[in-house]
Design a protein around this motif. Sequence first.
Motif, PDB file in Angstrom:
ATOM      1  N   LEU A 287       3.972 -18.515   9.518  1.00  8.81           N
ATOM      2  CA  LEU A 287       3.943 -18.229   8.089  1.00  8.81           C
ATOM      3  C   LEU A 287       5.024 -17.234   7.698  1.00  8.81           C
ATOM      4  N   GLN A 288       5.164 -16.181   8.453  1.00 10.18           N
ATOM      5  CA  GLN A 288       6.227 -15.203   8.243  1.00 10.18           C
ATOM      6  C   GLN A 288       6.317 -14.338   9.496  1.00 10.18           C
ATOM      7  N   ALA A 289       7.406 -13.616   9.607  1.00 10.97           N
ATOM      8  CA  ALA A 289       7.549 -12.718  10.754  1.00 10.97           C
ATOM      9  C   ALA A 289       6.488 -11.633  10.665  1.00 10.97           C
ATOM     10  N   TYR A 290       5.913 -11.317  11.779  1.00 11.04           N
ATOM     11  CA  TYR A 290       4.860 -10.302  11.797  1.00 11.04           C
ATOM     12  C   TYR A 290       5.486  -8.922  11.608  1.00 11.04           C
ATOM     13  N   ASN A 291       5.054  -8.208  10.576  1.00 12.19           N
ATOM     14  CA  ASN A 291       5.618  -6.913  10.218  1.00 12.19           C
ATOM     15  C   ASN A 291       4.705  -5.801  10.731  1.00 12.19           C
ATOM     16  N   VAL A 292       5.008  -5.301  11.903  1.00 10.31           N
ATOM     17  CA  VAL A 292       4.160  -4.298  12.541  1.00 10.31           C
ATOM     18  C   VAL A 292       4.082  -3.027  11.697  1.00 10.31           C
ATOM     19  N   GLN A 293       5.220  -2.570  11.163  1.00  6.89           N
ATOM     20  CA  GLN A 293       5.244  -1.337  10.390  1.00  6.89           C
ATOM     21  C   GLN A 293       4.366  -1.455   9.130  1.00  6.89           C
ATOM     22  N   LYS A 294       4.467  -2.587   8.454  1.00  5.81           N
ATOM     23  CA  LYS A 294       3.683  -2.804   7.243  1.00  5.81           C
ATOM     24  C   LYS A 294       2.187  -2.881   7.572  1.00  5.81           C
ATOM     25  N   GLN A 295       1.865  -3.544   8.679  1.00  4.88           N
ATOM     26  CA  GLN A 295       0.470  -3.651   9.097  1.00  4.88           C
ATOM     27  C   GLN A 295      -0.091  -2.266   9.413  1.00  4.88           C
ATOM     28  N   GLN A 296       0.673  -1.478  10.134  1.00  2.00           N
ATOM     29  CA  GLN A 296       0.209  -0.142  10.526  1.00  2.00           C
ATOM     30  C   GLN A 296       0.073   0.778   9.306  1.00  2.00           C
ATOM     31  N   ALA A 297       0.972   0.607   8.340  1.00  2.00           N
ATOM     32  CA  ALA A 297       0.913   1.440   7.136  1.00  2.00           C
ATOM     33  C   ALA A 297      -0.355   1.149   6.337  1.00  2.00           C
ATOM     34  N   THR A 298      -0.692  -0.134   6.219  1.00  3.34           N
ATOM     35  CA  THR A 298      -1.919  -0.502   5.500  1.00  3.34           C
ATOM     36  C   THR A 298      -3.140   0.038   6.229  1.00  3.34           C
ATOM     37  N   GLU A 299      -3.169  -0.144   7.542  1.00  7.11           N
ATOM     38  CA  GLU A 299      -4.304   0.323   8.348  1.00  7.11           C
ATOM     39  C   GLU A 299      -4.477   1.838   8.226  1.00  7.11           C
ATOM     40  N   ALA A 300      -3.368   2.566   8.275  1.00  6.32           N
ATOM     41  CA  ALA A 300      -3.429   4.028   8.201  1.00  6.32           C
ATOM     42  C   ALA A 300      -3.941   4.494   6.835  1.00  6.32           C
ATOM     43  N   LYS A 301      -3.489   3.836   5.765  1.00  7.02           N
ATOM     44  CA  LYS A 301      -3.908   4.231   4.424  1.00  7.02           C
ATOM     45  C   LYS A 301      -5.392   3.950   4.203  1.00  7.02           C
ATOM     46  N   LEU A 302      -5.853   2.796   4.670  1.00 11.58           N
ATOM     47  CA  LEU A 302      -7.270   2.459   4.526  1.00 11.58           C
ATOM     48  C   LEU A 302      -8.139   3.400   5.366  1.00 11.58           C
ATOM     49  N   THR A 303      -7.634   3.798   6.517  1.00 17.36           N
ATOM     50  CA  THR A 303      -8.383   4.713   7.384  1.00 17.36           C
ATOM     51  C   THR A 303      -8.500   6.095   6.748  1.00 17.36           C
ATOM     52  N   ALA A 304      -7.418   6.541   6.135  1.00 14.55           N
ATOM     53  CA  ALA A 304      -7.412   7.867   5.505  1.00 14.55           C
ATOM     54  C   ALA A 304      -8.220   7.894   4.212  1.00 14.55           C
ATOM     55  N   THR A 305      -8.329   6.737   3.549  1.00 15.88           N
ATOM     56  CA  THR A 305      -9.047   6.586   2.266  1.00 15.88           C
ATOM     57  C   THR A 305      -8.576   7.596   1.220  1.00 15.88           C
ATOM     58  N   LYS A 306      -7.258   7.831   1.195  1.00 16.15           N
ATOM     59  CA  LYS A 306      -6.685   8.732   0.199  1.00 16.15           C
ATOM     60  C   LYS A 306      -5.613   7.993  -0.595  1.00 16.15           C
ATOM     61  N   GLY A 307      -5.607   8.261  -1.905  1.00 16.89           N
ATOM     62  CA  GLY A 307      -4.601   7.657  -2.761  1.00 16.89           C
ATOM     63  C   GLY A 307      -4.699   6.145  -2.827  1.00 16.89           C
ATOM     64  N   LEU A 308      -5.909   5.613  -2.731  1.00 16.42           N
ATOM     65  CA  LEU A 308      -6.091   4.158  -2.711  1.00 16.42           C
ATOM     66  C   LEU A 308      -5.893   3.551  -4.098  1.00 16.42           C
ATOM     67  N   SER A 309      -5.280   2.381  -4.132  1.00 18.65           N
ATOM     68  CA  SER A 309      -5.233   1.596  -5.358  1.00 18.65           C
ATOM     69  C   SER A 309      -6.621   1.003  -5.588  1.00 18.65           C
ATOM     70  N   GLU A 310      -6.846   0.425  -6.772  1.00 17.27           N
ATOM     71  CA  GLU A 310      -8.162  -0.173  -7.029  1.00 17.27           C
ATOM     72  C   GLU A 310      -8.431  -1.327  -6.072  1.00 17.27           C
ATOM     73  N   GLY A 311      -7.401  -2.122  -5.797  1.00 14.51           N
ATOM     74  CA  GLY A 311      -7.564  -3.243  -4.872  1.00 14.51           C
ATOM     75  C   GLY A 311      -7.959  -2.772  -3.484  1.00 14.51           C
ATOM     76  N   GLU A 312      -7.323  -1.685  -3.024  1.00 15.49           N
ATOM     77  CA  GLU A 312      -7.642  -1.128  -1.701  1.00 15.49           C
ATOM     78  C   GLU A 312      -9.062  -0.555  -1.687  1.00 15.49           C
ATOM     79  N   ARG A 313      -9.455   0.116  -2.771  1.00 18.81           N
ATOM     80  CA  ARG A 313     -10.806   0.679  -2.845  1.00 18.81           C
ATOM     81  C   ARG A 313     -11.848  -0.433  -2.830  1.00 18.81           C
ATOM     82  N   LEU A 314     -11.574  -1.486  -3.589  1.00 17.17           N
ATOM     83  CA  LEU A 314     -12.496  -2.622  -3.623  1.00 17.17           C
ATOM     84  C   LEU A 314     -12.628  -3.256  -2.243  1.00 17.17           C
ATOM     85  N   TYR A 315     -11.529  -3.263  -1.500  1.00 15.64           N
ATOM     86  CA  TYR A 315     -11.578  -3.814  -0.142  1.00 15.64           C
ATOM     87  C   TYR A 315     -12.467  -2.960   0.759  1.00 15.64           C
TER      88      TYR A 315
END
Length: 418
Positions: A287-315
């Motif tokens: 489907l697309q090249a696997y973006n490790v940095q982008k994946q890790q950034a999302t995981e880190a932000k969700l783990t920290a639960t700080k500065g979340l967008s509404e979409g991230e909070r809903l998730y």
Amino acid sequence: MKLKSLLIANAVLLGSFALQAHAEDEAQLIKQGEYLSRLGDCMACHTVSGKGDYAGGLAIESNLGTIYSTNITPDKEHGIGNYSEQQFSDAVRKGVLPDGSRLYPAMPYPDYAKISDADMHALYVYFMKGVKPSSEQPPETDLSFPFSQRWGMRFWNWAFTSDKPFQPIGGASEEVNRGAYIVESLGHCGSCHTPRGLGMNEKALDSGDDQFLAGGSLNSWDVPSLRGLPRWSEQEIVDYLQTGRNDKAAVGGEMKSVIEHSSSHMTDADLKAIAAYLKFLGGNPPLQAYNVQKQQATEAKLTATKGLSEGERLYIDNCGACHFVTGKGAPGIFPELDQATIVNARDPGGLIHTILAGAQQPSTEKAPSTLAMPGFAKRLDDDQVAKLATFIRQGWSNSAPAVTKDQVAEVRKTLKGE
């Protein structure tokens, strides 16, 4: 006198053996035909819950209107009990009924045309002698003009079907060719997974054309390409067809019925043959090249639960408990969202429908548990679903267009009480 009696006794004994052999042959044909009917997924389309097997009446939604499946039990008044074997074959392989009227290609006869004579004979014996007759009278299909003119299907068939029998792939293994036969004929996989032309025809009917199994659209769901399945191993293909789940995905949409009524009943050998054939086809990149940095950034932000967008909070509030901050879910239980086909589809309809209506995996012999995802249609409004879906489509290494609340509203209209 003794000689005559002996000859008569021998004749009776031979006749008894012949009758027994005939009964054994017929029983074997019925068993074979029943299995072939599973390969062809006849049960799914011709059976309605609460009615007899194969008694018809299933409402099939199409771009032309609602088409109702017919009674294919051996009842002589309402079913196919008066069909000769040739008439049965013509209906299945050509879409032509004994009175000369034409079936609509909701019955996948363009694919069934490749069913071998031997398999067709076994199917006929099964439906005539192994299926219980039902006097159920399904609703009549009544499409609007000009689609109500079934005689026009004669020209459609001339333009878009072929009477060419199945052609083995030169140089391919016996296993690959067995898989090709199942997929191209009884399995009729191309009826959903091959793109359609202007005449609503399958653009290709076999592996000789790169458009075959290259993906399409069905009832506002993007249907993925099956060519090569680069993210899945052969065993993961087998697992999915056998149980409706593997370490990366779980079944949804129309495919649930296919798993429940057809592929979960197939032998291991046939499932492995299908997997070998699909991998043999190749032709599609990931489907697309696997973006490790982008994946890790999302995981880190969700783990920290700080500065979340509404979409991230809903998730976090609605999805994180099962699919986790990694988007990887739980192998064989909760499907991956990162790089998932349904998430990255061009048309987000399938993802939206799943969020709104939820999903339930079928119970199969190899996986009897019926794991379910709840629907959020009553909990989330259109704007919230759009923001949640947008985050999922753009989080981790996913990179798909945003979802609008208007798109959610359109899908919500189709739920019909789900």
